[in-house]
Scaffold this active site. Structure first.
Site, mmCIF file in Angstrom:
data_model
loop_
_atom_site.group_PDB
_atom_site.id
_atom_site.type_symbol
_atom_site.label_atom_id
_atom_site.label_comp_id
_atom_site.label_asym_id
_atom_site.label_seq_id
_atom_site.Cartn_x
_atom_site.Cartn_y
_atom_site.Cartn_z
ATOM 1 N N GLU A 1 3.718 54.005 4.998
ATOM 2 C CA GLU A 1 3.871 55.063 5.994
ATOM 3 C C GLU A 1 2.937 56.247 5.711
ATOM 4 O O GLU A 1 2.424 56.873 6.629
ATOM 5 C CB GLU A 1 5.325 55.521 6.100
ATOM 6 C CG GLU A 1 6.252 54.474 6.703
ATOM 7 C CD GLU A 1 5.876 54.043 8.121
ATOM 8 O OE1 GLU A 1 5.129 54.753 8.804
ATOM 9 O OE2 GLU A 1 6.332 52.960 8.542
ATOM 10 N N TYR B 1 8.047 63.052 10.105
ATOM 11 C CA TYR B 1 7.780 61.664 10.522
ATOM 12 C C TYR B 1 8.071 60.685 9.380
ATOM 13 O O TYR B 1 8.785 59.698 9.542
ATOM 14 C CB TYR B 1 6.319 61.484 10.989
ATOM 15 C CG TYR B 1 5.967 60.023 11.043
ATOM 16 C CD1 TYR B 1 6.398 59.248 12.100
ATOM 17 C CD2 TYR B 1 5.306 59.396 9.983
ATOM 18 C CE1 TYR B 1 6.168 57.880 12.126
ATOM 19 C CE2 TYR B 1 5.067 58.038 9.988
ATOM 20 C CZ TYR B 1 5.498 57.284 11.069
ATOM 21 O OH TYR B 1 5.293 55.928 11.067
ATOM 22 N N ASP C 1 6.284 59.112 16.516
ATOM 23 C CA ASP C 1 4.830 59.176 16.348
ATOM 24 C C ASP C 1 4.208 59.015 17.736
ATOM 25 O O ASP C 1 4.937 58.991 18.735
ATOM 26 C CB ASP C 1 4.321 58.141 15.333
ATOM 27 C CG ASP C 1 4.402 56.710 15.845
ATOM 28 O OD1 ASP C 1 4.924 56.497 16.960
ATOM 29 O OD2 ASP C 1 3.935 55.810 15.143
HETATM 30 N N1 ADE Z 1 2.801 52.705 12.448
HETATM 31 C C1 ADE Z 1 3.276 53.526 11.481
HETATM 32 N N2 ADE Z 1 4.292 52.956 10.832
HETATM 33 C C2 ADE Z 1 4.471 51.736 11.386
HETATM 34 C C3 ADE Z 1 5.368 50.677 11.142
HETATM 35 N N3 ADE Z 1 6.265 50.778 10.189
HETATM 36 N N4 ADE Z 1 5.275 49.595 11.926
HETATM 37 C C4 ADE Z 1 4.343 49.551 12.892
HETATM 38 N N5 ADE Z 1 3.472 50.484 13.161
HETATM 39 C C5 ADE Z 1 3.523 51.576 12.413
#
Ligand code: ADE
Length: 353
Positions: A45, A128, A146
Site C-alpha cells: 500500500e 488512506y 483513493d
Molecule cells: N491500489 C492500491 N491498493 C490496491 C489494492 N490493495 N488492490 C488493488 N489496487 C490497489
C-alpha cells in the site's frame, strides 16, 4: 437496489475476477485461516500511493525477497533501501518506510497494530493507508478512499459536484456501501473495479457488475464523472547539474539532505531549481563543458529543465561538496529517475572525450 445488494454483487464479481497480485492472498488461503501478512499489505500500500500496480510489482517482489519480514527491513541500511526504491518516486515514502519498519520491529514486537487509529500513529501512514491496512490485513470495515474508489462512487451515485469538493460526499457514500462481512475484500473489489472496468476513460459498463444500479450510466454520463475543478498549471523550473568523472572512473555524487525533494537519495551536485536561468555553481574547478540538450522531468508541482555540465577530472581533485563514488560501488539504478536521465545524457559525451 439497496446498498447491501450492490456490495453483494461486487463481492460475487470479485470472487471470480479479482486481479492476481503478488501481495494478495487468494480465497483458499483465507479459508485456511492464513490471512494476508500485514507487512506485505503495508509495503504494497505504501508503494501503491500515486503509483500504478504495473510499476509496483517488480519493486514489491524485490523488496520482499531481500527483506521477507518487517524486522529484516528494519535492520537494513538506509542507503541500500533508498537505492532499491530508486525509480519509484515520491522518496519521502521510502524514508518513512524505514522509520515505520523500525518502530514496528523495535517497539511493537514486529506486529503491525490492527486498528485504523493505531495505524495512523505510525510514520508515513495517513488516512488512506491506515484504512487500507485495517481493511485488507485485518478485515475491519474501514472506508478506503483513493482515486479509483472516488470515481466508482461518483458514477454509481451520479455525483456531479467536482473534485476535490466532492470528497466528503463520496466518502460518506463509500462508507454506506461498506459491508460488515468481508470488508477487506469489498475494499479491494471497489479498487479492482475502478482499475479494470470503471476506468477513467471508456468505462466498460456493459460488463460491470454494478451496471443496473449505476445512476451515471442511467443518465448517460458515466464517462464524464467525476467532474474536476480546473487545475493550476505547473510552473517550469530550471537548474544545472554537474557530472564529474575522475580518471579512475569514480563519479562525484552526493546524498541529498533528508528534508526536501528527493531527500536521502543519491544525486549529482548542482544549483537550486528555480524559475529563471540558474547561475553556475560548480562543485569543483574543472574544465566543464555543456554536452548539449537538457533533461526534462515532471514533479508533482513543477516541470524541470536541467542543463548539464560534464568534466573529466584528475585524481587529486578536491570537491567542495559530494564525494567520489568508486566505479565498483556506483549502480546507476540507485539514482532517482531525474538523476538517471542526467547520467544517460552525459555519459555519451564524456565517453567521447
Ligand atoms: N491500489 C492500491 N491498493 C490496491 C489494492 N490493495 N488492490 C488493488 N489496487 C490497489
Amino acid at each position: 437496489m439497496r446498498d447491501q445488494q450492490k456490495s453483494a454483487a461486487l463481492l460475487d464479481w470479485y470472487d471470480t475476477h479479482a486481479r492476481d497480485l503478488p501481495w494478495r492472498v487468494g480465497p483458499s488461503k483465507h479459508q485456511e485461516n492464513k490471512g494476508p501478512d500485514s507487512y506485505r499489505v503495508w509495503l504494497s500500500e505504501i508503494m501503491l500511493q500515486q503509483t500504478t500496480v504495473a510499476a509496483v510489482k517488480s519493486y514489491f517482489e524485490r523488496f520482499t525477497a531481500l527483506w521477507p519480514t518487517v524486522s529484516d527491513l528494519a535492520a537494513a541500511e538506509d542507503s541500500v533501501v533508498m537505492g532499491e526504491w530508486a525509480g519509484l518516486g515520491y522518496y519521502a515514502r521510502a524514508r518513512n518506510l524505514l522509520k515505520c519498519a523500525r518502530v514496528v520491529a523495535n517497539d511493537l514486537d514486529g506486529h503491525f497494530p490492527d486498528t485504523e487509529a493505531a495505524l495512523l500513529e505510525l510514520p508515513g501512514i495517513g488516512p488512506y493507508t491506515a484504512a487500507a491496512i485495517a481493511a485488507i490485513a485485518f478485515d475491519r470495515p474501514a472506508v478506503v478512499m483513493d482515486g479509483n474508489v472516488e470515481r466508482v462512487m461518483a458514477r454509481l451515485f451520479a455525483i456531479e459536484t467536482p473534485l476535490p469538493a466532492a470528497k466528503p460526499e463520496l466518502k460518506a457514500l463509500a462508507a454506506q456501501l461498506t459491508p460488515q462481512a468481508r470488508p477487506g475484500d469489498h475494499a479491494q473489489a471497489v479498487m479492482d473495479l475502478g482499475a479494470t472496468i470503471c476506468t477513467p476513460r471508456n468505462p466498460a459498463c456493459g460488463i460491470c457488475p454494478l451496471r443496473e444500479p449505476c445512476a451515471a450510466r442511467a443518465k448517460g454520463i458515466a464517462a464524464d464523472l467525476p467532474r474536476k475543478s480546473p487545475k493550476k498549471p505547473k510552473p517550469t523550473r530550471q537548474g544545472i547539474a554537474y557530472l564529474a568523472l575522475r580518471e579512475d572512473g569514480a563519479w562525484l555524487l552526493e546524498t541529498r539532505p533528508d528534508k526536501g525533494l528527493l531527500g536521502g537519495m543519491l544525486g549529482w551536485p548542482g544549483t537550486d531549481w528555480a524559475e529563471g536561468l540558474a547561475a553556475e555553481a560548480p562543485p569543483l574547478d574543472a574544465d566543464w563543458h555543456d554536452p548539449g540538450g537538457e533533461v526534462r522531468h515532471t514533479f508533482t508541482h513543477f516541470h524541470l529543465r536541467l542543463a548539464l555540465r560534464v568534466a573529466l577530472v584528475p585524481m587529486e581533485a578536491t570537491p567542495d561538496r559530494g564525494a567520489f563514488l568508486p566505479r565498483a560501488q556506483f549502480r546507476p539504478s540507485d539514482l532517482p529517475t531525474v538523476m538517471r536521465k542526467a547520467f544517460d545524457l552525459a555519459q555519451g559525451s564524456v565517453a567521447k572525450d
